[in-house]
Write a protein that holds these residues in place. Structure first.
Motif, PDB file in Angstrom:
ATOM      1  N   ASP A   1      14.960  -8.892  -6.904  1.00 22.39           N
ATOM      2  CA  ASP A   1      15.198  -8.364  -8.246  1.00 22.39           C
ATOM      3  C   ASP A   1      14.761  -9.331  -9.338  1.00 22.39           C
ATOM      4  OD1 ASP A   1      17.062 -10.307  -7.820  1.00 22.39           O
ATOM      5  OD2 ASP A   1      18.809  -9.105  -8.381  1.00 22.39           O
ATOM      6  N   TRP A   2      13.711 -10.083  -9.063  1.00 27.90           N
ATOM      7  CA  TRP A   2      13.213 -11.031 -10.061  1.00 27.90           C
ATOM      8  C   TRP A   2      12.631 -10.298 -11.265  1.00 27.90           C
ATOM      9  CZ3 TRP A   2      10.523 -12.790  -5.154  1.00 27.90           C
ATOM     10  CH2 TRP A   2      11.347 -13.647  -4.423  1.00 27.90           C
ATOM     11  N   ASN A   3      12.767 -10.883 -12.451  1.00 26.16           N
ATOM     12  CA  ASN A   3      12.211 -10.327 -13.671  1.00 26.16           C
ATOM     13  C   ASN A   3      10.678 -10.362 -13.623  1.00 26.16           C
ATOM     14  OD1 ASN A   3      11.077 -10.980 -16.568  1.00 26.16           O
ATOM     15  ND2 ASN A   3      12.945  -9.763 -16.844  1.00 26.16           N
TER      16      ASN A   3
ATOM     17  N   LYS B   1       0.936  -3.705  -8.698  1.00 24.82           N
ATOM     18  CA  LYS B   1       1.264  -3.214  -7.363  1.00 24.82           C
ATOM     19  C   LYS B   1       1.989  -4.289  -6.549  1.00 24.82           C
ATOM     20  CE  LYS B   1      -1.621   0.693  -6.205  1.00 24.82           C
ATOM     21  NZ  LYS B   1      -1.816   1.141  -7.588  1.00 24.82           N
ATOM     22  N   LEU B   2       1.582  -5.551  -6.707  1.00 26.15           N
ATOM     23  CA  LEU B   2       2.274  -6.619  -5.984  1.00 26.15           C
ATOM     24  C   LEU B   2       3.726  -6.728  -6.436  1.00 26.15           C
ATOM     25  CD1 LEU B   2      -0.416  -9.457  -5.884  1.00 26.15           C
ATOM     26  CD2 LEU B   2       0.282  -7.938  -4.026  1.00 26.15           C
ATOM     27  N   TYR B   3       3.961  -6.585  -7.754  1.00 24.86           N
ATOM     28  CA  TYR B   3       5.332  -6.683  -8.263  1.00 24.86           C
ATOM     29  C   TYR B   3       6.192  -5.535  -7.727  1.00 24.86           C
ATOM     30  CZ  TYR B   3       9.301  -6.742 -11.436  1.00 24.86           C
ATOM     31  OH  TYR B   3      10.575  -6.760 -11.946  1.00 24.86           O
ATOM     32  N   LEU B   4       5.591  -4.328  -7.675  1.00 26.53           N
ATOM     33  CA  LEU B   4       6.337  -3.187  -7.145  1.00 26.53           C
ATOM     34  C   LEU B   4       6.653  -3.377  -5.658  1.00 26.53           C
ATOM     35  CD1 LEU B   4       4.495  -0.244  -8.931  1.00 26.53           C
ATOM     36  CD2 LEU B   4       6.800  -1.099  -9.400  1.00 26.53           C
TER      37      LEU B   4
ATOM     38  N   PHE C   1       2.257 -10.973   0.103  1.00 28.11           N
ATOM     39  CA  PHE C   1       1.719  -9.653  -0.265  1.00 28.11           C
ATOM     40  C   PHE C   1       0.280  -9.749  -0.753  1.00 28.11           C
ATOM     41  CE2 PHE C   1       6.349  -8.618  -0.765  1.00 28.11           C
ATOM     42  CZ  PHE C   1       6.384  -7.600   0.182  1.00 28.11           C
ATOM     43  N   ALA C   2      -0.076 -10.826  -1.458  1.00 19.82           N
ATOM     44  CA  ALA C   2      -1.441 -10.973  -1.963  1.00 19.82           C
ATOM     45  C   ALA C   2      -2.433 -11.177  -0.828  1.00 19.82           C
ATOM     46  CB  ALA C   2      -1.515 -12.141  -2.941  1.00 19.82           C
ATOM     47  N   THR C   3      -2.009 -11.874   0.227  1.00 23.36           N
ATOM     48  CA  THR C   3      -2.883 -12.090   1.387  1.00 23.36           C
ATOM     49  C   THR C   3      -3.065 -10.806   2.186  1.00 23.36           C
ATOM     50  OG1 THR C   3      -2.128 -14.389   1.544  1.00 23.36           O
ATOM     51  CG2 THR C   3      -3.203 -13.455   3.484  1.00 23.36           C
ATOM     52  N   LYS C   4      -1.984 -10.045   2.293  1.00 24.90           N
ATOM     53  CA  LYS C   4      -2.041  -8.806   3.083  1.00 24.90           C
ATOM     54  C   LYS C   4      -2.737  -7.682   2.339  1.00 24.90           C
ATOM     55  CE  LYS C   4       0.934  -5.908   5.972  1.00 24.90           C
ATOM     56  NZ  LYS C   4       2.324  -5.641   6.401  1.00 24.90           N
ATOM     57  N   HIS C   5      -2.604  -7.661   1.019  1.00 31.13           N
ATOM     58  CA  HIS C   5      -3.183  -6.577   0.211  1.00 31.13           C
ATOM     59  C   HIS C   5      -4.100  -7.212  -0.840  1.00 31.13           C
ATOM     60  CE1 HIS C   5      -0.142  -4.036   2.101  1.00 31.13           C
ATOM     61  NE2 HIS C   5       0.759  -4.932   1.742  1.00 31.13           N
ATOM     62  N   ILE C   6      -5.302  -7.546  -0.405  1.00 32.75           N
ATOM     63  CA  ILE C   6      -6.211  -8.358  -1.209  1.00 32.75           C
ATOM     64  C   ILE C   6      -6.583  -7.686  -2.521  1.00 32.75           C
ATOM     65  CG2 ILE C   6      -8.490  -9.460  -1.230  1.00 32.75           C
ATOM     66  CD1 ILE C   6      -8.276  -9.680   1.807  1.00 32.75           C
ATOM     67  N   ARG C   7      -6.752  -6.369  -2.517  1.00 32.81           N
ATOM     68  CA  ARG C   7      -7.240  -5.669  -3.705  1.00 32.81           C
ATOM     69  C   ARG C   7      -6.108  -5.142  -4.587  1.00 32.81           C
ATOM     70  NH1 ARG C   7     -11.421  -7.267  -5.563  1.00 32.81           N
ATOM     71  NH2 ARG C   7     -11.514  -5.398  -6.849  1.00 32.81           N
TER      72      ARG C   7
ATOM     73  N   ARG D   1       8.885 -13.375 -15.236  1.00 31.09           N
ATOM     74  CA  ARG D   1       8.962 -14.596 -14.442  1.00 31.09           C
ATOM     75  C   ARG D   1       7.982 -14.537 -13.266  1.00 31.09           C
ATOM     76  NH1 ARG D   1      14.190 -16.327 -10.887  1.00 31.09           N
ATOM     77  NH2 ARG D   1      13.423 -18.349 -10.136  1.00 31.09           N
ATOM     78  N   VAL D   2       7.937 -13.378 -12.608  1.00 29.83           N
ATOM     79  CA  VAL D   2       7.015 -13.215 -11.481  1.00 29.83           C
ATOM     80  C   VAL D   2       5.571 -13.352 -11.961  1.00 29.83           C
ATOM     81  CG1 VAL D   2       6.212 -11.652  -9.673  1.00 29.83           C
ATOM     82  CG2 VAL D   2       8.646 -11.745 -10.239  1.00 29.83           C
ATOM     83  N   TYR D   3       5.272 -12.800 -13.136  1.00 31.83           N
ATOM     84  CA  TYR D   3       3.902 -12.856 -13.650  1.00 31.83           C
ATOM     85  C   TYR D   3       3.485 -14.300 -13.943  1.00 31.83           C
ATOM     86  CZ  TYR D   3      -0.289 -11.712 -16.290  1.00 31.83           C
ATOM     87  OH  TYR D   3      -1.592 -11.635 -16.721  1.00 31.83           O
TER      88      TYR D   3
END
Length: 233
Positions: free
Chosen positions: A30-32, A19-22, A8-14, A35-37
């Motif tokens: 369903d990761w917390n 927004k990436l977590y959503l 997602f970070a490569t596809k949506h650079i900005r 943890r994702v952060y």
């Protein structure tokens, strides 16, 4: 999780973390978020916040009575739209002594090197000014313009942010320019704008009376001043 974040970070650079977590949640994971952060930061994906440029302190320079041409020039940007909605910009350059309209640069984008090009075009026939008064726009505070002015011993006189009255002469010029030209025509192309501006420039410099110049045009005021100097000498 790493694969999902990188995808997602490569596809949506900005997109930032939120927004990436959503996007990850909407994709069915369903990761917390804590943890994702942690993984997000360890991958170095966190975006740097934009910082405002800190301008050096600007000192107020009152408008003074000028004795000759090329003592102080002023320049400022204007913007307008063509009939189909495309925006364009204009860079106006005037000599504050006799309010002469020296030149204009017109295009959809006018970065710092275009500002320098316009100045060089005027300097070829007019000579170099002692001072150029400007606001704090990004084109004027650029390193390119600073280096060019230093090369030719020109002082850049920056007005204080939010104080356009300190550049009153070119602001007054811009008002006349908009009332008498831009507001009177609907332009379909930049070539039409340039043609009309050329006509207006000639009339403004040679025929249009100016109250601050004893109701003379800029060129006639300059001629009168030069004649008076010869008689006094």
């Amino acid at each position: 999780m790493i694969d999902a974040l990188n995808h997602f970070a490569t596809k949506h650079i900005r997109n930032g973390f939120k927004k990436l977590y959503l996007r990850i949640r909407n994709a069915g994971y369903d990761w917390n978020h804590k943890r994702v952060y942690r993984v997000y930061k360890s991958l170095g994906l966190n975006m740097r916040p934009k910082t405002k440029h800190c301008l050096p302190e600007r000192v107020q320079t009152p408008l003074q009575e000028l004795e000759c041409i090329n003592d102080v020039w002023s320049m400022d940007f204007m913007s307008d739209t063509l009939w189909y909605g495309k925006r364009y910009r204009l860079l106006n350059i005037i000599d504050e002594y006799n309010r002469e309209f020296l030149d204009v640069e017109i295009d959809t984008s006018l970065p710092a090197h275009r500002v320098i090009r316009a100045l060089e075009r005027v300097c070829e026939y007019r000579g170099y000014p002692n001072t150029i008064r400007v606001d704090n726009g990004p084109e004027f505070i650029s390193t390119q313009l600073e280096l060019w002015c230093n090369k030719h011993n020109i002082t850049l006189d920056f007005i204080r942010p939010g104080k356009p009255i300190e550049n009153a002469r070119v602001e007054r010029f811009n008002g006349s320019f908009r009332r008498e030209l831009l507001n009177c025509y609907v332009f379909g192309s930049l070539s039409e704008v340039r043609e009309k501006v050329k006509e207006w420039k000639y009339d403004y410099n040679h025929h249009r009376p100016h109250e601050a110049l004893e109701n003379l045009s800029p060129i006639k005021y300059l001629q009168k001043h030069n004649q008076d100097k010869k008689l006094s000498a």
